[in-house]
Design a protein around this motif. Sequence first.
Motif, PDB file in Angstrom:
ATOM      1  N   ILE A   1       0.801  -1.184  -0.027  1.00 57.64           N
ATOM      2  CA  ILE A   1      -0.092   0.056   0.035  1.00 57.64           C
ATOM      3  C   ILE A   1       0.713   1.236   0.168  1.00 57.64           C
ATOM      4  CG2 ILE A   1      -1.951   1.132   1.477  1.00 57.64           C
ATOM      5  CD1 ILE A   1      -2.432  -1.405   2.344  1.00 57.64           C
ATOM      6  N   VAL A   2       0.630   2.163  -0.916  1.00 59.78           N
ATOM      7  CA  VAL A   2       1.457   3.534  -1.080  1.00 59.78           C
ATOM      8  C   VAL A   2       0.532   4.729  -0.498  1.00 59.78           C
ATOM      9  CG1 VAL A   2       2.430   4.996  -2.864  1.00 59.78           C
ATOM     10  CG2 VAL A   2       2.824   2.515  -3.036  1.00 59.78           C
ATOM     11  N   SER A   3       1.130   5.551   0.390  1.00 58.30           N
ATOM     12  CA  SER A   3       0.254   6.531   1.081  1.00 58.30           C
ATOM     13  C   SER A   3       1.068   7.688   0.793  1.00 58.30           C
ATOM     14  CB  SER A   3       0.087   6.070   2.470  1.00 58.30           C
ATOM     15  OG  SER A   3      -0.829   4.911   2.829  1.00 58.30           O
ATOM     16  N   ASP A   4       0.207   8.792   1.221  1.00 58.22           N
ATOM     17  CA  ASP A   4       0.796   9.951   1.013  1.00 58.22           C
ATOM     18  C   ASP A   4       0.655  10.725   2.768  1.00 58.22           C
ATOM     19  OD1 ASP A   4       1.308  12.862   1.068  1.00 58.22           O
ATOM     20  OD2 ASP A   4      -0.669  13.340  -0.137  1.00 58.22           O
ATOM     21  N   VAL A   5       1.786  11.041   3.206  1.00 62.78           N
ATOM     22  CA  VAL A   5       1.816  11.172   4.681  1.00 62.78           C
ATOM     23  C   VAL A   5       1.969  12.722   4.982  1.00 62.78           C
ATOM     24  CG1 VAL A   5       2.404  10.704   7.011  1.00 62.78           C
ATOM     25  CG2 VAL A   5       2.451   9.050   5.367  1.00 62.78           C
ATOM     26  N   ALA A   6       0.830  13.548   5.226  1.00 67.44           N
ATOM     27  CA  ALA A   6       0.894  15.069   5.362  1.00 67.44           C
ATOM     28  C   ALA A   6       1.773  15.305   6.506  1.00 67.44           C
ATOM     29  CB  ALA A   6      -0.660  15.428   5.483  1.00 67.44           C
ATOM     30  N   PRO A   7       2.157  16.626   6.540  1.00 72.03           N
ATOM     31  CA  PRO A   7       2.961  16.991   7.805  1.00 72.03           C
ATOM     32  C   PRO A   7       2.161  17.051   9.048  1.00 72.03           C
ATOM     33  CG  PRO A   7       3.086  18.634   5.943  1.00 72.03           C
ATOM     34  CD  PRO A   7       1.978  17.667   5.647  1.00 72.03           C
ATOM     35  N   ASP A   8       0.930  16.843   9.291  1.00 74.43           N
ATOM     36  CA  ASP A   8       0.209  16.531  10.529  1.00 74.43           C
ATOM     37  C   ASP A   8       0.171  15.069  10.692  1.00 74.43           C
ATOM     38  OD1 ASP A   8      -1.518  15.606   8.856  1.00 74.43           O
ATOM     39  OD2 ASP A   8      -3.142  17.409   9.523  1.00 74.43           O
ATOM     40  N   GLY A   9       0.674  14.260  10.093  1.00 77.83           N
ATOM     41  CA  GLY A   9       0.593  12.724  10.159  1.00 77.83           C
ATOM     42  C   GLY A   9      -0.560  12.023   9.292  1.00 77.83           C
ATOM     43  N   THR A  10      -1.401  13.035   8.985  1.00 77.24           N
ATOM     44  CA  THR A  10      -2.508  12.106   8.549  1.00 77.24           C
ATOM     45  C   THR A  10      -1.899  11.488   7.260  1.00 77.24           C
ATOM     46  OG1 THR A  10      -4.053  13.801   9.007  1.00 77.24           O
ATOM     47  CG2 THR A  10      -4.647  12.483   7.255  1.00 77.24           C
ATOM     48  N   ALA A  11      -2.386   9.939   7.121  1.00 79.60           N
ATOM     49  CA  ALA A  11      -2.108   9.394   5.740  1.00 79.60           C
ATOM     50  C   ALA A  11      -3.403   9.011   4.661  1.00 79.60           C
ATOM     51  CB  ALA A  11      -1.518   8.082   6.469  1.00 79.60           C
ATOM     52  N   THR A  12      -2.740   9.511   3.760  1.00 86.56           N
ATOM     53  CA  THR A  12      -4.310   9.097   2.542  1.00 86.56           C
ATOM     54  C   THR A  12      -3.506   8.097   1.669  1.00 86.56           C
ATOM     55  OG1 THR A  12      -4.674  11.406   2.800  1.00 86.56           O
ATOM     56  CG2 THR A  12      -5.263  10.302   0.744  1.00 86.56           C
ATOM     57  N   ARG A  13      -4.307   7.014   1.451  1.00 85.71           N
ATOM     58  CA  ARG A  13      -3.986   5.941   0.487  1.00 85.71           C
ATOM     59  C   ARG A  13      -4.014   6.220  -0.950  1.00 85.71           C
ATOM     60  NH1 ARG A  13      -5.877  -0.185   0.037  1.00 85.71           N
ATOM     61  NH2 ARG A  13      -5.825  -0.039   2.347  1.00 85.71           N
ATOM     62  N   VAL A  14      -2.603   6.256  -1.603  1.00 89.45           N
ATOM     63  CA  VAL A  14      -2.852   6.526  -2.981  1.00 89.45           C
ATOM     64  C   VAL A  14      -3.078   5.518  -3.922  1.00 89.45           C
ATOM     65  CG1 VAL A  14      -1.276   7.542  -4.627  1.00 89.45           C
ATOM     66  CG2 VAL A  14      -1.102   8.540  -2.577  1.00 89.45           C
ATOM     67  N   THR A  15      -2.535   4.177  -3.668  1.00 92.20           N
ATOM     68  CA  THR A  15      -2.845   3.310  -4.465  1.00 92.20           C
ATOM     69  C   THR A  15      -2.288   1.702  -3.848  1.00 92.20           C
ATOM     70  OG1 THR A  15      -2.559   2.058  -6.861  1.00 92.20           O
ATOM     71  CG2 THR A  15      -0.511   3.266  -5.697  1.00 92.20           C
ATOM     72  N   GLN A  16      -2.393   0.813  -4.453  1.00 88.48           N
ATOM     73  CA  GLN A  16      -2.148  -0.720  -3.729  1.00 88.48           C
ATOM     74  C   GLN A  16      -1.820  -1.608  -4.878  1.00 88.48           C
ATOM     75  OE1 GLN A  16      -5.503   1.146  -2.775  1.00 88.48           O
ATOM     76  NE2 GLN A  16      -5.607   0.261  -4.911  1.00 88.48           N
ATOM     77  N   GLY A  17      -1.322  -2.822  -4.490  1.00 89.04           N
ATOM     78  CA  GLY A  17      -1.279  -3.929  -5.099  1.00 89.04           C
ATOM     79  C   GLY A  17      -1.022  -5.315  -4.478  1.00 89.04           C
ATOM     80  N   TRP A  18      -1.270  -6.454  -4.849  1.00 88.14           N
ATOM     81  CA  TRP A  18      -1.458  -7.517  -3.953  1.00 88.14           C
ATOM     82  C   TRP A  18      -0.736  -9.021  -4.971  1.00 88.14           C
ATOM     83  CZ3 TRP A  18      -5.645  -5.087  -5.902  1.00 88.14           C
ATOM     84  CH2 TRP A  18      -6.268  -4.001  -5.246  1.00 88.14           C
ATOM     85  N   LEU A  19      -0.185  -9.792  -4.058  1.00 88.86           N
ATOM     86  CA  LEU A  19       0.413 -10.885  -5.028  1.00 88.86           C
ATOM     87  C   LEU A  19       0.200 -12.048  -3.682  1.00 88.86           C
ATOM     88  CD1 LEU A  19       1.716 -12.327  -7.104  1.00 88.86           C
ATOM     89  CD2 LEU A  19       3.767 -11.927  -6.082  1.00 88.86           C
ATOM     90  N   LYS A  20      -0.446 -13.303  -4.452  1.00 89.80           N
ATOM     91  CA  LYS A  20      -0.309 -14.693  -3.486  1.00 89.80           C
ATOM     92  C   LYS A  20       1.070 -15.225  -4.051  1.00 89.80           C
ATOM     93  CE  LYS A  20      -3.930 -16.963  -2.705  1.00 89.80           C
ATOM     94  NZ  LYS A  20      -3.885 -17.061  -1.194  1.00 89.80           N
TER      95      LYS A  20
END
Length: 491
Positions: free
Chosen positions: A401-420
């Motif tokens: 999972i890729v996230s954008d973490v703002a200076p106040d610590g708030t994390a926003t999901r940007v995108t994601q991927g998976w694999l078995k």
Amino acid sequence: MKSLALALAQVAALATPAAAEPPADPFFAYDRPATYGVHVERTRVPLRDGSHLACDLHRPADAAGRPAPGRFPAIVYDFNAYDQLAAFGAAARYYVTRGYVAAVCNVRGSGASPGRLDPFSAQEQRDNHDLIEWLGTRPWTNGRVGQLGVSYGGHTALLAAVTKPPHLAAIIPVDGISDWYENTIYRGGIYSARIRDWQRSTAPDTLVTYPRHPLYDDFWRERSVKDRWADLDVPTLEIAGWYDRYRDGMVANYQARKHNVWLVAGPWQHGMPAGQYADIGTGGFLAWFDRWLGGRPAPLPAKKITSFELPSGGWRQYDDWPAAAAHPRRFALAGDGTLAPGPGTPFAGSFEVNTEPGPGRPDQRLAFTTGPLRHDLVLAGGIEARIRAAFTATDGNLAVIVSDVAPDGTATRVTQGWLKASHRHGHQRQAAVVPGVAYDLPVHVWPTHYRLGAGHRLRVTVGSDDYPEIDSDAPAGRVTVTRGSVEFTTG
């Protein structure tokens, strides 16, 4: 998938000012006045096996409400299984009043169309082919047929194109697929919990048939656009949302068929852009069909790619995707939890597998974060992670999972991927996973177009679960990560 509420929102949005300005491109500003009324008639469209589809035909009408004389281009409008002919007919009115015949039909096994529903099957594709050919040979059409649809209807439009009906001239798939297996059902080889509510409500037989095919076999090839990309050769205007579940497939279709596919990707959730932030209106849809079906000198998009830079950067247009100026940039996972440019070095970090539905505990994943960015960082294309990991069990899942973490610590999901892990060499066969042996696991992460501002941080988390996007079906145990990197396309 598309609901009645979304269909009604689309209709209402035709008369509602857009939430943001569309791209500064004559294609999206295109319009011409309505000149016809609408005549609606219920009909049965015959199929090659003797069955039929239940359809509403919406034809341009004169002042008395009778079908207007002449031959008109035609559109198959949202060919799906939702038995919402009236709602979709109301949405199609925009085109009918501008001189198009619109056929709104229930697929086999839905509504009043007899038979067994088998979404996106070869049978459904044959039915769609027959519908297009029937419509293209009516004395009141000009022989040129288009198809438009969102979600289910976007899938059927793409699948119709690869069956190559002679009268199909252009399509507009909105939130469509490249491959039903990879985009929806088995993400990275892991069953998606998110699709089960749709299965229960719309296609309950698939709750039995889909689990019988955990590997990519002929059952899934039958439902694949990717498997027949060479046949996707009609002019195709893809409308995608960067927040949508099918964006990976839509980008893949463009990259496979750049000559005849144009891509518009906005800041949209699943569904028509109408009524969402940065709605592009209906002008581009009309321009597309006017050009390819109606023989009018309507414009094409100024560039092959029209993309909205998330979260609020506005519209950009490019000749290709990724853009020529984009370049790969690799970040390595480090044992101290940092994410930094470079190839990285070995380390050892482990987490317990979460076997319960819902988000796991913080200690059930590893997080790697950059320092505050000195300059803006734009992610503009594909993302590929490579994780070297060992499992205590005989299989395992990875969620990146890729996230954008703002200076106040708030994390926003940007995108994601998976694999078995057992699908690390592809989905056609399982590869053995020996407990304690480390494997290089390539995790494809969905593409995005996202700007992280200066002072923000980029975060990558690695775990075994991402419910409801994937099932928490990995065997209990621990996962040890010994090396990893993520390559972003930046521009």
